[in-house]
Scaffold this active site. Structure first.
Site, mmCIF file in Angstrom:
data_model
loop_
_atom_site.group_PDB
_atom_site.id
_atom_site.type_symbol
_atom_site.label_atom_id
_atom_site.label_comp_id
_atom_site.label_asym_id
_atom_site.label_seq_id
_atom_site.Cartn_x
_atom_site.Cartn_y
_atom_site.Cartn_z
ATOM 1 N N ARG A 1 -4.088 -16.829 25.235
ATOM 2 C CA ARG A 1 -5.490 -16.567 24.899
ATOM 3 C C ARG A 1 -5.834 -17.129 23.521
ATOM 4 O O ARG A 1 -5.078 -16.969 22.562
ATOM 5 C CB ARG A 1 -5.745 -15.059 24.917
ATOM 6 C CG ARG A 1 -7.141 -14.685 24.464
ATOM 7 C CD ARG A 1 -7.507 -13.291 24.860
ATOM 8 N NE ARG A 1 -6.803 -12.259 24.117
ATOM 9 C CZ ARG A 1 -6.990 -10.963 24.302
ATOM 10 N NH1 ARG A 1 -7.821 -10.545 25.232
ATOM 11 N NH2 ARG A 1 -6.330 -10.068 23.599
ATOM 12 N N ARG B 1 1.349 -2.923 23.174
ATOM 13 C CA ARG B 1 -0.027 -2.569 23.546
ATOM 14 C C ARG B 1 -0.088 -2.087 24.996
ATOM 15 O O ARG B 1 -0.854 -1.186 25.332
ATOM 16 C CB ARG B 1 -0.964 -3.771 23.320
ATOM 17 C CG ARG B 1 -1.236 -3.982 21.821
ATOM 18 C CD ARG B 1 -1.706 -5.390 21.509
ATOM 19 N NE ARG B 1 -2.965 -5.729 22.107
ATOM 20 C CZ ARG B 1 -3.331 -6.981 22.412
ATOM 21 N NH1 ARG B 1 -2.516 -7.989 22.158
ATOM 22 N NH2 ARG B 1 -4.505 -7.217 22.932
ATOM 23 N N ARG C 1 -10.278 5.043 24.623
ATOM 24 C CA ARG C 1 -8.928 4.623 25.000
ATOM 25 C C ARG C 1 -7.952 5.770 25.126
ATOM 26 O O ARG C 1 -6.740 5.556 25.182
ATOM 27 C CB ARG C 1 -8.386 3.673 23.931
ATOM 28 C CG ARG C 1 -8.710 2.267 24.298
ATOM 29 C CD ARG C 1 -8.011 1.330 23.398
ATOM 30 N NE ARG C 1 -8.863 0.189 23.269
ATOM 31 C CZ ARG C 1 -8.448 -1.026 23.031
ATOM 32 N NH1 ARG C 1 -7.185 -1.262 22.846
ATOM 33 N NH2 ARG C 1 -9.304 -2.004 22.950
ATOM 34 N N ARG D 1 -5.028 -14.450 18.230
ATOM 35 C CA ARG D 1 -5.011 -13.172 17.515
ATOM 36 C C ARG D 1 -3.599 -12.812 17.086
ATOM 37 O O ARG D 1 -2.643 -13.088 17.796
ATOM 38 C CB ARG D 1 -5.557 -12.071 18.451
ATOM 39 C CG ARG D 1 -7.040 -11.977 18.433
ATOM 40 C CD ARG D 1 -7.567 -11.036 19.483
ATOM 41 N NE ARG D 1 -6.822 -9.788 19.588
ATOM 42 C CZ ARG D 1 -7.157 -8.814 20.411
ATOM 43 N NH1 ARG D 1 -8.219 -8.944 21.190
ATOM 44 N NH2 ARG D 1 -6.454 -7.712 20.460
ATOM 45 N N LYS E 1 -11.747 -7.945 30.345
ATOM 46 C CA LYS E 1 -12.928 -7.126 30.038
ATOM 47 C C LYS E 1 -13.863 -7.859 29.078
ATOM 48 O O LYS E 1 -15.069 -7.837 29.236
ATOM 49 C CB LYS E 1 -12.525 -5.795 29.377
ATOM 50 C CG LYS E 1 -11.603 -4.928 30.188
ATOM 51 C CD LYS E 1 -11.339 -3.582 29.493
ATOM 52 C CE LYS E 1 -10.716 -3.663 28.112
ATOM 53 N NZ LYS E 1 -9.374 -4.221 28.043
HETATM 54 P P1 AMP Z 1 -8.477 -5.082 21.546
HETATM 55 O O1 AMP Z 1 -9.249 -6.132 20.819
HETATM 56 O O2 AMP Z 1 -9.356 -4.255 22.430
HETATM 57 O O3 AMP Z 1 -7.283 -5.625 22.266
HETATM 58 O O4 AMP Z 1 -7.919 -4.082 20.418
HETATM 59 C C1 AMP Z 1 -7.039 -4.533 19.433
HETATM 60 C C2 AMP Z 1 -6.408 -3.342 18.716
HETATM 61 O O5 AMP Z 1 -7.438 -2.585 18.048
HETATM 62 C C3 AMP Z 1 -5.714 -2.336 19.619
HETATM 63 O O6 AMP Z 1 -4.376 -2.728 19.923
HETATM 64 C C4 AMP Z 1 -5.771 -1.076 18.752
HETATM 65 O O7 AMP Z 1 -4.793 -1.113 17.721
HETATM 66 C C5 AMP Z 1 -7.136 -1.193 18.088
HETATM 67 N N1 AMP Z 1 -8.203 -0.538 18.896
HETATM 68 C C6 AMP Z 1 -9.188 -1.133 19.603
HETATM 69 N N2 AMP Z 1 -9.967 -0.228 20.205
HETATM 70 C C7 AMP Z 1 -9.457 0.996 19.868
HETATM 71 C C8 AMP Z 1 -9.810 2.322 20.190
HETATM 72 N N3 AMP Z 1 -10.838 2.628 21.012
HETATM 73 N N4 AMP Z 1 -9.052 3.307 19.646
HETATM 74 C C9 AMP Z 1 -8.018 3.062 18.826
HETATM 75 N N5 AMP Z 1 -7.609 1.824 18.502
HETATM 76 C C10 AMP Z 1 -8.329 0.788 19.013
#
Ligand code: AMP
Length: 223
Positions: free
Chosen positions: A132, A176, A90, A165, A15
């Site tokens: 990644r 996740r 989410r 990360r 994405k």
């Molecule tokens: P991402 O960078 O999208 O993989 O997000 C990394 C982490 O941020 C996730 O595993 C969640 O812990 C937190 N996170 C990101 N977006 C959300 C969201 N919309 N709601 C709650 N937690 C989020």
């Protein structure tokens, strides 16, 4: 009509790569809650500390904090013609919160988004995540396995440092996925029922996916 695009898909489904490209080409802000939360964590604020305690375990950050961050971002002037939401909402609860936030900003009955669901088998994803790397400076995303970089630690676009990360370890990635399937996947049904959902085969290569995506936007297709 505002251009409001939402992207849903499991971690590592691509994405981020696609939405950054789309944002540049369509001149729409790319709003990625994961990055906004990482910025909050890096600032060392109390909210950042709270967010990090969920993020490091692969859990969703509490809705109150995410809603506040998203609302503040959507109120900014650059969102007046539309936006690209990457990784938000989410959960069903967050989708309902988003409906409310947009009603508050735009007035009633104007809410209609296009939702792109990136579908790809989980086996491919773990490998993508552990390989990644992200540029600290410009945010470019690389995959060490599929892209032949001259130096695995240097961004080829800007020379910035490439880092992994903290939550891209196999252990947190598995958590996740669990969070995704339990809390985020139900959104597919919700948006399908509203007739807003378009499914993208995210196992294809980057250019093919981008073609499918822009084709769907141009033709105004829902499926
Ligand atoms: P991402 O960078 O999208 O993989 O997000 C990394 C982490 O941020 C996730 O595993 C969640 O812990 C937190 N996170 C990101 N977006 C959300 C969201 N919309 N709601 C709650 N937690 C989020």
């Amino acid at each position: 009509m505002k251009k409001e695009y939402i992207f849903i898909g499991p971690p590592g489904s691509g994405k981020g790569t696609q939405t950054k490209k789309l944002s540049a080409e369509y001149n729409l802000p790319h709003i990625d809650t994961g990055s906004l939360l990482r910025e909050e964590v890096a600032s060392g604020s109390d909210e950042g500390k709270l967010a990090n305690s969920f993020m490091e375990k692969g859990n969703l950050v509490p809705i109150e904090l995410v809603s506040k961050i998203i609302k503040n971002r959507l109120l900014k002037n650059d969102c007046k013609d539309g936006f690209i939401l990457d990784g938000y909402p989410r959960s069903i609860e967050q989708a309902q919160a988003l409906d409310k936030i947009l009603e508050e900003i735009d007035g009633k009955n104007t809410v209609s988004h296009k939702v792109f669901y990136f579908n790809v088998a989980q086996e491919k994803l773990i490998e993508r995540l552990v390989n990644r790397r992200t540029c600290e400076k410009c945010g470019a995303i690389y995959n060490l396995k599929t892209m032949q970089l001259k130096n695995n630690e240097v961004c080829e676009k800007c020379g910035g440092k490439l880092t992994r990360r903290d939550d891209d370890t196999e252990e947190v990635a598995l958590k996740r996925f669990k969070t995704y399937f339990n809390q985020t996947a139900p959104l597919i049904e919700l948006y399908k029922n509203r007739n807003w959902l378009f499914e993208i085969d995210a196992s294809k290569n980057i250019d093919e996916i981008y073609n499918d995506l822009t084709g769907a936007i141009k033709e105004n297709v829902h499926s």
